[in-house]
Every structure is written in structure tokens, then in C-alpha cells.
Design an enzyme around this catalytic site. Sequence first.
Site, PDB file in Angstrom:
ATOM      1  NE  ARG A 146      -6.148   1.334  -0.386  1.00  0.00           N
ATOM      2  CZ  ARG A 146      -6.295   2.430   0.328  1.00  0.00           C
ATOM      3  NH1 ARG A 146      -5.262   2.973   0.921  1.00  0.00           N
ATOM      4  NH2 ARG A 146      -7.469   2.988   0.458  1.00  0.00           N
TER       5      ARG A 146
ATOM      6  N   GLY B 141     -11.252   7.633   7.567  1.00  0.00           N
ATOM      7  CA  GLY B 141     -12.161   7.753   6.418  1.00  0.00           C
ATOM      8  C   GLY B 141     -13.285   6.770   6.658  1.00  0.00           C
TER       9      GLY B 141
ATOM     10  CG  ASN C 210      -1.889   1.122   1.258  1.00  0.00           C
ATOM     11  OD1 ASN C 210      -1.858   2.008   0.381  1.00  0.00           O
ATOM     12  ND2 ASN C 210      -2.760   1.140   2.247  1.00  0.00           N
TER      13      ASN C 210
ATOM     14  CG  HIS D 208     -13.170   2.624   2.676  1.00  0.00           C
ATOM     15  ND1 HIS D 208     -13.954   3.534   3.345  1.00  0.00           N
ATOM     16  CD2 HIS D 208     -11.889   3.000   2.897  1.00  0.00           C
ATOM     17  CE1 HIS D 208     -13.179   4.420   3.949  1.00  0.00           C
ATOM     18  NE2 HIS D 208     -11.922   4.126   3.687  1.00  0.00           N
TER      19      HIS D 208
ATOM     20  CE  LYS E   1       0.093   2.484   6.616  1.00  0.00           C
ATOM     21  NZ  LYS E   1      -1.255   2.978   6.562  1.00  0.00           N
TER      22      LYS E   1
ATOM     23  NE  ARG F  44     -11.267  12.285   2.967  1.00  0.00           N
ATOM     24  CZ  ARG F  44     -10.977  10.988   3.021  1.00  0.00           C
ATOM     25  NH1 ARG F  44     -11.937  10.097   3.239  1.00  0.00           N
ATOM     26  NH2 ARG F  44      -9.754  10.569   2.827  1.00  0.00           N
TER      27      ARG F  44
ATOM     28  CD  GLU G 161     -11.404  -3.328  12.727  1.00  0.00           C
ATOM     29  OE1 GLU G 161     -10.316  -3.437  13.324  1.00  0.00           O
ATOM     30  OE2 GLU G 161     -11.491  -3.327  11.483  1.00  0.00           O
ATOM     31  CG  ASN G 162     -10.234  -0.434  17.701  1.00  0.00           C
ATOM     32  OD1 ASN G 162      -9.985  -1.527  18.178  1.00  0.00           O
ATOM     33  ND2 ASN G 162      -9.728  -0.017  16.556  1.00  0.00           N
TER      34      ASN G 162
ATOM     35  CD  GLU H  27      -8.796  -1.654   3.527  1.00  0.00           C
ATOM     36  OE1 GLU H  27      -8.298  -1.385   4.643  1.00  0.00           O
ATOM     37  OE2 GLU H  27      -9.182  -0.797   2.732  1.00  0.00           O
TER      38      GLU H  27
HETATM   39  P1  ADP Z   1      -7.583   4.741   8.114  1.00  0.00           P
HETATM   40  O1  ADP Z   1      -8.744   5.348   7.389  1.00  0.00           O
HETATM   41  O2  ADP Z   1      -6.399   5.655   8.247  1.00  0.00           O
HETATM   42  O3  ADP Z   1      -7.263   3.330   7.707  1.00  0.00           O
HETATM   43  P2  ADP Z   1      -8.519   3.548  10.561  1.00  0.00           P
HETATM   44  O4  ADP Z   1      -9.592   2.690  10.027  1.00  0.00           O
HETATM   45  O5  ADP Z   1      -7.315   2.888  11.128  1.00  0.00           O
HETATM   46  O6  ADP Z   1      -8.107   4.682   9.580  1.00  0.00           O
HETATM   47  O7  ADP Z   1      -9.164   4.459  11.698  1.00  0.00           O
HETATM   48  C1  ADP Z   1      -8.397   5.350  12.456  1.00  0.00           C
HETATM   49  C2  ADP Z   1      -9.363   6.112  13.368  1.00  0.00           C
HETATM   50  O8  ADP Z   1     -10.091   5.171  14.159  1.00  0.00           O
HETATM   51  C3  ADP Z   1      -8.672   7.015  14.363  1.00  0.00           C
HETATM   52  O9  ADP Z   1      -8.427   8.278  13.813  1.00  0.00           O
HETATM   53  C4  ADP Z   1      -9.701   7.080  15.459  1.00  0.00           C
HETATM   54  O10 ADP Z   1     -10.645   8.082  15.122  1.00  0.00           O
HETATM   55  C5  ADP Z   1     -10.390   5.742  15.401  1.00  0.00           C
HETATM   56  N1  ADP Z   1      -9.928   4.829  16.464  1.00  0.00           N
HETATM   57  C6  ADP Z   1      -8.877   4.009  16.431  1.00  0.00           C
HETATM   58  N2  ADP Z   1      -8.746   3.345  17.595  1.00  0.00           N
HETATM   59  C7  ADP Z   1      -9.747   3.767  18.380  1.00  0.00           C
HETATM   60  C8  ADP Z   1     -10.175   3.462  19.710  1.00  0.00           C
HETATM   61  N3  ADP Z   1      -9.517   2.576  20.471  1.00  0.00           N
HETATM   62  N4  ADP Z   1     -11.272   4.096  20.165  1.00  0.00           N
HETATM   63  C9  ADP Z   1     -11.929   4.986  19.413  1.00  0.00           C
HETATM   64  N5  ADP Z   1     -11.577   5.296  18.156  1.00  0.00           N
HETATM   65  C10 ADP Z   1     -10.513   4.710  17.649  1.00  0.00           C
END
Ligand code: ADP
Length: 396
Positions: free
Chosen positions: A89, A205, A8, A178, A15, A234, A327-328, A379
Amino acid sequence: MSKVMAVNAGSSSLKYKLYDMPEEKVICSGMADKIGHDDAKFILKYNGEKIENTLPILDHTKAVALLLEALTKYGVVDSLDEIECVGHRVVQGGKYFSKSAEFDADTEHKIDILTPLDPLHAQAHLLGYRAFRDALPKVPAIAVFDTAFHQTMTEEDYLFPIPYEYSRDFDCRRYGAHGTSHNYLAIKGEEYGAKRIISCHIGSGSSLAAINNGKCVATSMGLTPLGGVMMGTRTGDMDPSVMDYLATCTGKDVHELYDIFNKKSGFLGVSGISNDTRDVEEADLGGNKQAHIASLLFARRVADYIGSYFVRLGGADLIIFSAGIGENSPYYRELILRDVEEALGLSIDYELNKTVRGKEVMISKPDSKVKVAVIPTDEEVMIARDCYKRIKEGKI
Ligand code: ADP
């Protein structure tokens, strides 16, 4: 066993993950970061260890050279000949690519002419491709497009209501993004017996997709990743007249405002705190009003799309939360689900939801009319699968 490399390449980072296929085993992974700088970083994760060096990496060619050198130096491979394919990618495939393609001069040319649709990534992808091609001239490469999965949308889902000749002559339409992630989630969703899936890839995103029988029927991002739901920086969808009105109010031109809509809006712009939901959530829970409204605005936008896709699919079997926030963040998942649960007949185990971070868990209760799951996306493995498929088919 076949070794394939998923890459990527961004403008200042590259990456990578090296896979053993078809086992889908990650042999090593890492990145070159801050490419173009004297204090760039090269990271290799292998055998449970992390090797990290700070050094000048002035271009992508150097980053690839470091990577290939590291692979033999640290015994990841005995010989670079073991790498059978490199999968890259690519964000924007425009109207040209509805699936992955061999990365040859024609693909290179098409990505180049698609640059106006993706000025942020297209040239970086090409730099990454050329660096690998020059370093490993005998190893075939493929391009895996973020937009490809969305090419199954029909006109009424992808056209904008602008004069038809603009759509026709300038290919001005919804492409989405995505797609590789939504495709992965669609396959995971099928493991639960789901046919009608609403996948929410919400990270820095964010985009949603409505998937029917493994095919995308609608997605929220538009001509570029600026469209759809609110994101880290955005705006997502807005009344198009906001552009003209703010130009009059602020004296800024279209390009400046476009930049603000891309880089200074969303969570960052509304909260005034951060584009990262970890910071916004903390401020919100600490009583910051702007952070709170940013959280509510985001949740409402995602909820509105879920509602719209529920209708678009004639109901839904499964809603999936994925990517950084999905996820988080139990907090944002709950805000979104509270907005849609009554209309969709959801029954959510909110106590369980609170405990789920970064793993695959069904968070709906058995009596929920629509299942709701957290599923980490992947991905890179999709890129590796496409590489392996092509090797097996003898196409490359
Ligand atoms: P990218 O679009 O860069 O691939 P990701 O899918 O990794 O981004 O998402 C990154 C975003 O996810 C962070 O900017 C944050 O807003 C959110 N995030 C990541 N970890 C956590 C967490 N533990 N709790 C809440 N939000 C999180």
C-alpha cells in the site's frame, strides 16, 4: 492457487495479510508494531491462534525477517517460494499513478520524489518495499496507491483556485486518499445495482467520494489527507485565512500551526477529550457540551459533503457508510442521516441502524429514495486482487 502478501508499512508499524487467490482466503495476518523500539511487538494470527512476542525490532528489515521466519516456523507455508507477489500500500501516487504499478526502481524513485506531498508515509512505504525486496529478491512486487482511484477526476474537480502556474509547476492540486477503500466500496455498491454512489469512509481519517459508474468524480481529501471533513485530529476544510490569523494571534509559525491542524484538531481539538469517537460519544451522551458540539460539527461536515455529492452526481442510488466510525457507530450514522434525510428523501430504519456494527446491512427502508448501507471496507483484498491480476496477466 496463488499466495500473495498484502503489506501496509507505516513509519513504526508493518501490517500484513497473506492471501490464497483467487479465493481471497486470508491464510494469516498480523503486524510488527513499535518498530524502532526495544519493546516492539510481533503478531501473527494463523489457524484461529494469535502468536504475540515482545522483542526489539529496530527496523523494517528486522520486521520482515521475523515475518518470513514465522511463516515457515509455524507451518503457514512450506517454503517462501510459495509467495508469488508482494503488494504494498502506498498513500501518495501523485500525478504518476492512475493504477497499481510494478514496484521497480522507477516506481521507487517516483515515490521518493513525492515525499513532500506525503511526508508521513512515503519513506516508510519505501522502507517496507526495500525490506521485502532484499529478503525475497526473486518475488515481484507491486505498489497500490491510495490516490490512484481518484485520478479520474476532471480539472474542475481537482484544481484549486490558486494562480494556475502553481497548479502547473508544483502539481498543487487535489489528489484525495482512501482510494483503494472507495474503489472496493464502489464494487460492492454495484452489487446492489447502484450507479451513483456516495461512499463515506469515516474513521480516524475520513473522506467521501462521489462515484459514477465505477469512476470517482469527486473526493473530499485534498492535496494531502488534511482536506475535506473534520477527522479524529485533523481540521478538514477551513477558510485558508485561519492560518494567517492564528499565526498573528498565537505567534506560532506556519509549520507549528500546520502540525496543530493535522494532529491536535478535529474531534480531539474541539472536544478537548479524545480523537477517538468512542470516548467523544460517551462524553457527549454524558452531557459534555464540548463533546456534543464536536459530534454535531463532524456530522454537519459529512452531511454537507453528502449534499454536495448528491448534486454533483445528479442524484444518488446508494450512500455507503464504512471504516471505523461508519461501520461501528450507530450514533454518528444517525446524526449524519438526520441532517440529510429530508432533502434527499431518505427513509431510514433507525432501530435497525442501532444494531449494526461491523457488518454489511442495508439500513434504509424500501421506500427510501436513496438506499443507505453499512459496508465494511477491505483495502487489503484490493491489494491482493491487484497482485493476482498481474500474476494472471503474466505481467510480473
Ligand atoms: P484508520 O484511519 O486508522 O484506519 P479506522 O477506520 O479503523 O481508522 O477508524 C478508527 C476510528 O473509528 C476510531 O478512532 C474511532 O473514532 C472509530 N471507532 C472504531 N470503533 C468504534 C466504535 N465501536 N464506535 C464508535 N467509533 C468507533
